[in-house]
Design an enzyme around this catalytic site. Structure first.
Site, mmCIF file in Angstrom:
data_model
loop_
_atom_site.group_PDB
_atom_site.id
_atom_site.type_symbol
_atom_site.label_atom_id
_atom_site.label_comp_id
_atom_site.label_asym_id
_atom_site.label_seq_id
_atom_site.Cartn_x
_atom_site.Cartn_y
_atom_site.Cartn_z
ATOM 1 N N LYS A 22 0.849 -1.209 0.000
ATOM 2 C CA LYS A 22 0.000 0.000 0.000
ATOM 3 C C LYS A 22 0.878 1.251 0.000
ATOM 4 C CE LYS A 22 -1.740 1.555 4.018
ATOM 5 N NZ LYS A 22 -1.458 2.975 4.317
ATOM 6 N N ASN A 23 1.905 1.251 0.847
ATOM 7 C CA ASN A 23 2.693 2.479 1.019
ATOM 8 C C ASN A 23 3.734 2.689 -0.066
ATOM 9 O OD1 ASN A 23 1.110 3.028 3.167
ATOM 10 N ND2 ASN A 23 2.590 2.456 4.727
ATOM 11 N N CYS A 117 -5.125 12.395 12.775
ATOM 12 C CA CYS A 117 -5.812 11.103 12.647
ATOM 13 C C CYS A 117 -5.681 10.416 14.000
ATOM 14 C CB CYS A 117 -5.217 10.317 11.495
ATOM 15 S SG CYS A 117 -3.849 9.289 11.932
ATOM 16 N N ARG A 122 0.068 14.395 13.141
ATOM 17 C CA ARG A 122 0.621 14.143 11.801
ATOM 18 C C ARG A 122 0.618 15.409 10.928
ATOM 19 N NH1 ARG A 122 -1.499 8.524 9.557
ATOM 20 N NH2 ARG A 122 0.432 8.649 8.362
ATOM 21 N N ASP A 306 4.449 0.428 12.152
ATOM 22 C CA ASP A 306 3.230 -0.190 11.597
ATOM 23 C C ASP A 306 3.078 -1.648 12.026
ATOM 24 O OD1 ASP A 306 3.333 1.612 8.435
ATOM 25 O OD2 ASP A 306 2.758 2.188 10.457
ATOM 26 N N ARG A 398 -8.830 -0.653 4.482
ATOM 27 C CA ARG A 398 -7.960 0.382 3.894
ATOM 28 C C ARG A 398 -6.603 -0.184 3.527
ATOM 29 N NH1 ARG A 398 -6.645 4.861 7.566
ATOM 30 N NH2 ARG A 398 -5.249 5.183 5.826
HETATM 31 C C1 EPZ Z 1 4.159 6.965 6.476
HETATM 32 O O1 EPZ Z 1 3.354 7.977 7.052
HETATM 33 C C2 EPZ Z 1 3.250 5.753 6.300
HETATM 34 N N1 EPZ Z 1 2.168 6.082 5.380
HETATM 35 C C3 EPZ Z 1 2.693 5.337 7.662
HETATM 36 O O2 EPZ Z 1 1.902 4.173 7.462
HETATM 37 C C4 EPZ Z 1 3.864 4.999 8.582
HETATM 38 O O3 EPZ Z 1 3.372 4.668 9.859
HETATM 39 C C5 EPZ Z 1 4.804 6.214 8.676
HETATM 40 O O4 EPZ Z 1 5.229 6.606 7.358
HETATM 41 C C6 EPZ Z 1 6.045 5.907 9.507
HETATM 42 O O5 EPZ Z 1 6.740 4.854 8.954
HETATM 43 C C7 EPZ Z 1 2.423 6.092 4.057
HETATM 44 O O6 EPZ Z 1 3.532 5.854 3.605
HETATM 45 C C8 EPZ Z 1 1.258 6.428 3.154
HETATM 46 P P1 EPZ Z 1 6.132 10.260 8.703
HETATM 47 P P2 EPZ Z 1 3.922 9.495 7.138
HETATM 48 O O7 EPZ Z 1 6.009 11.545 7.963
HETATM 49 O O8 EPZ Z 1 4.814 9.765 5.993
HETATM 50 C C9 EPZ Z 1 6.226 13.629 12.001
HETATM 51 C C10 EPZ Z 1 0.047 2.777 7.728
HETATM 52 O O9 EPZ Z 1 -0.471 2.230 8.703
HETATM 53 N N2 EPZ Z 1 6.080 14.588 10.889
HETATM 54 O O10 EPZ Z 1 7.295 9.366 8.413
HETATM 55 O O11 EPZ Z 1 2.754 10.375 7.364
HETATM 56 C C11 EPZ Z 1 4.979 12.769 12.167
HETATM 57 O O12 EPZ Z 1 4.017 13.428 12.973
HETATM 58 C C12 EPZ Z 1 0.504 4.210 7.836
HETATM 59 O O13 EPZ Z 1 0.234 2.238 6.609
HETATM 60 C C13 EPZ Z 1 6.105 15.947 11.177
HETATM 61 O O14 EPZ Z 1 6.228 16.364 12.322
HETATM 62 O O15 EPZ Z 1 4.800 9.425 8.460
HETATM 63 C C14 EPZ Z 1 5.527 11.528 12.836
HETATM 64 O O16 EPZ Z 1 5.640 11.759 14.221
HETATM 65 C C15 EPZ Z 1 0.246 4.795 9.211
HETATM 66 N N3 EPZ Z 1 5.971 16.819 10.141
HETATM 67 C C16 EPZ Z 1 6.939 11.397 12.241
HETATM 68 O O17 EPZ Z 1 7.239 12.673 11.662
HETATM 69 C C17 EPZ Z 1 5.841 16.414 8.839
HETATM 70 O O18 EPZ Z 1 5.741 17.270 7.929
HETATM 71 C C18 EPZ Z 1 7.076 10.350 11.132
HETATM 72 O O19 EPZ Z 1 6.000 10.566 10.257
HETATM 73 C C19 EPZ Z 1 5.813 15.030 8.573
HETATM 74 C C20 EPZ Z 1 5.950 14.129 9.615
#
Ligand code: EPZ
Length: 423
Positions: A22-23, A117, A122, A306, A398
């Site tokens: 998915k990702n 969410c 996020r 995850d 999803r």
């Molecule tokens: C990706 O989400 C995945 N989704 C998530 O999978 C996964 O849990 C996550 O990466 C971590 O591995 C997809 O790839 C579509 P991050 P993402 O930006 O990119 C903070 C699932 O279950 N952050 O790596 O949104 C954020 O709050 C989903 O398949 C900021 O502060 O995660 C978090 O604490 C859930 N500002 C940390 O970074 C930003 O602009 C890592 O988030 C972006 C992120």
């Protein structure tokens, strides 16, 4: 609404084919905004999130068509809008991945800000700051971010946290920018690397994929490709842990063991017998009660957040005490209250859950709150004595292709039932 009625106590046997990730599929769908013409994406998983992303591309003027082979044809030549509407973004926050490609390809984008969410706030500040550093002008208005740029220019962008989708968004934007963009402290997940390889095939000049520094030299134009989506490492980890919960033996096909080093290590330490049969096949079996191990979620190549909820089910039944620390998201323990309803002994202290193994869980009705929590509750239902009813299946749909069918084909006993919405 749908729920899953699971009869616990049936061990697993046989084999399960892993679906496309998915990702990886979501950013690759976004990448089709970077070139005009017909793309063919193979091994696209049949998931709610993918369907929503396809709807979003069609809103933007694309024509998408599923082939019998399961491949997806995406014709981007009809791109006619630059707006990602709130009703789609609120259903799937990964819609934010169109920001970079639209700004780079069309010079403008208007995307609804994804709300928070269940698992955390996020924010998308890294995405927006990166686009500003590349010369884009941003305006936040009525819950939308509007981005404009005649042509993005290369920039040096440092991520405070190695954000997966921020790395993907800005890597895509940089492909058509003028000059060189350096992403520092970039995410190294296999899905990020796979996206980069697809972009290279499209004609992008990218170096450093899989390391914390990725350099992209912008080009004027990219071309469409025929591309296979990598298997889902999180789905793989979930089914490895299903054997940990239910017992038995499974062979997982069409996967990539090398994407799961940290997970395989942890599960072997817990006592699961894991054999890599070849570069796309893993065999897993459980012998006796698992041992308690500590887990700390980290960016790749560390243990993935995850799979945190899923391994908690195994620790809830292991012989000892396990400390599970969630370092990525601030609110990713909502499954704990539901596991307690099944008899688990778990205490939360700050960012850690202290899990004392119990000899058995007892089935009960439980409610899923997010995608991976729903998978965790299904695994708990496989292990619990008696019947477990998992509500909130919209979350499961999803991110997992036919999970109940795959598990039933391996000996699990469960069925989907539709229930009237209660007010
Ligand atoms: C990706 O989400 C995945 N989704 C998530 O999978 C996964 O849990 C996550 O990466 C971590 O591995 C997809 O790839 C579509 P991050 P993402 O930006 O990119 C903070 C699932 O279950 N952050 O790596 O949104 C954020 O709050 C989903 O398949 C900021 O502060 O995660 C978090 O604490 C859930 N500002 C940390 O970074 C930003 O602009 C890592 O988030 C972006 C992120």
């Amino acid at each position: 609404m749908e729920q899953l009625e699971i009869q616990g106590g049936h061990s697993l046997k046989g084999s399960i084919r892993i679906s496309g990730a998915k990702n990886a599929a979501l950013p690759m769908l976004a990448a089709t905004l970077l070139a005009q013409g017909a793309f063919r994406l193979r091994d696209v998983p049949c998931l709610e999130d993918v369907n929503i992303f396809i709807r979003l591309l069609e809103e933007l003027g694309f024509k998408c068509k599923k082939e019998e082979t399961g491949a997806l044809l995406v014709d981007s030549s009809g791109l006619s809008s630059h707006e990602a509407p709130y009703e789609l973004v609120r259903m799937m926050r990964a819609s934010v991945l169109v920001l970079g490609p639209l700004t780079a390809g069309l010079g403008r984008a208007k995307v609804a800000l994804p709300g928070g969410c269940a698992i955390g706030a996020r924010p998308i500040d890294f995405h927006l700051k990166g686009l500003e550093l590349m010369g884009a002008k941003l305006k936040l208005r009525e819950g939308y971010v509007e981005v404009r740029a005649r042509r993005l220019s290369g920039a040096r962008i440092y991520f405070d946290i190695p954000s997966v989708t921020a790395t993907e968004n800005l890597m895509m934007a940089a492909c058509l920018a003028s000059g060189v963009t350096t992403l520092e402290n970039a995410a190294r997940e296999p899905e990020v690397v796979a996206l980069g390889q697809m972009l290279q095939q499209m004609g992008a000049h990218i170096k450093g994929l899989g390391s914390e520094t990725v350099k992209i030299e912008g080009v004027r134009q990219l071309s469409p490709v025929d591309w296979k989506i990598i298997p889902d490492r999180i789905e793989t980890g979930t089914y490895l842990m299903a054997v940990g919960a239910a017992g038995g033996k499974l062979v997982l096909e069409n996967t990539v063991p090398s994407h799961l080093d940290a997970v395989l290590e942890k599960l072997k330490n817990a006592g699961l017998v894991i054999d890599i049969l070849d570069e796309t096949t893993i065999r897993v079996k459980r012998r006796g009660r698992l041992k308690s191990v500590d887990v700390k979620t980290l960016p790749y190549p560390g243990f993935p957040t995850d799979l945190q909820a899923q391994i908690m089910v195994l620790m809830a039944l292991a012989g000892g005490l396990s400390v599970i620390t969630e370092t990525i998201f601030e609110n990713r323990f909502m499954h704990v209250a539901e596991l307690r309803r099944l008899g688990a002994d778990i205490r939360i202290e700050g960012r850690s859950a202290i899990v004392r193994g119990v000899s058995s869980l007892a089935g009960a009705p439980v409610m899923a709150t997010d995608l991976r929590a729903s998978a965790c509750l299904v695994l708990a239902g496989l292990a619990a004595k008696g019947k477990t009813v998992v509500g909130g299946l919209n979350h499961l749909n999803r991110g997992y292709e036919n999970m109940d069918e795959k598990l039933c084909s391996a000996g699990a006993v469960m069925k989907r039932v539709k229930i009237e919405e209660t007010v």
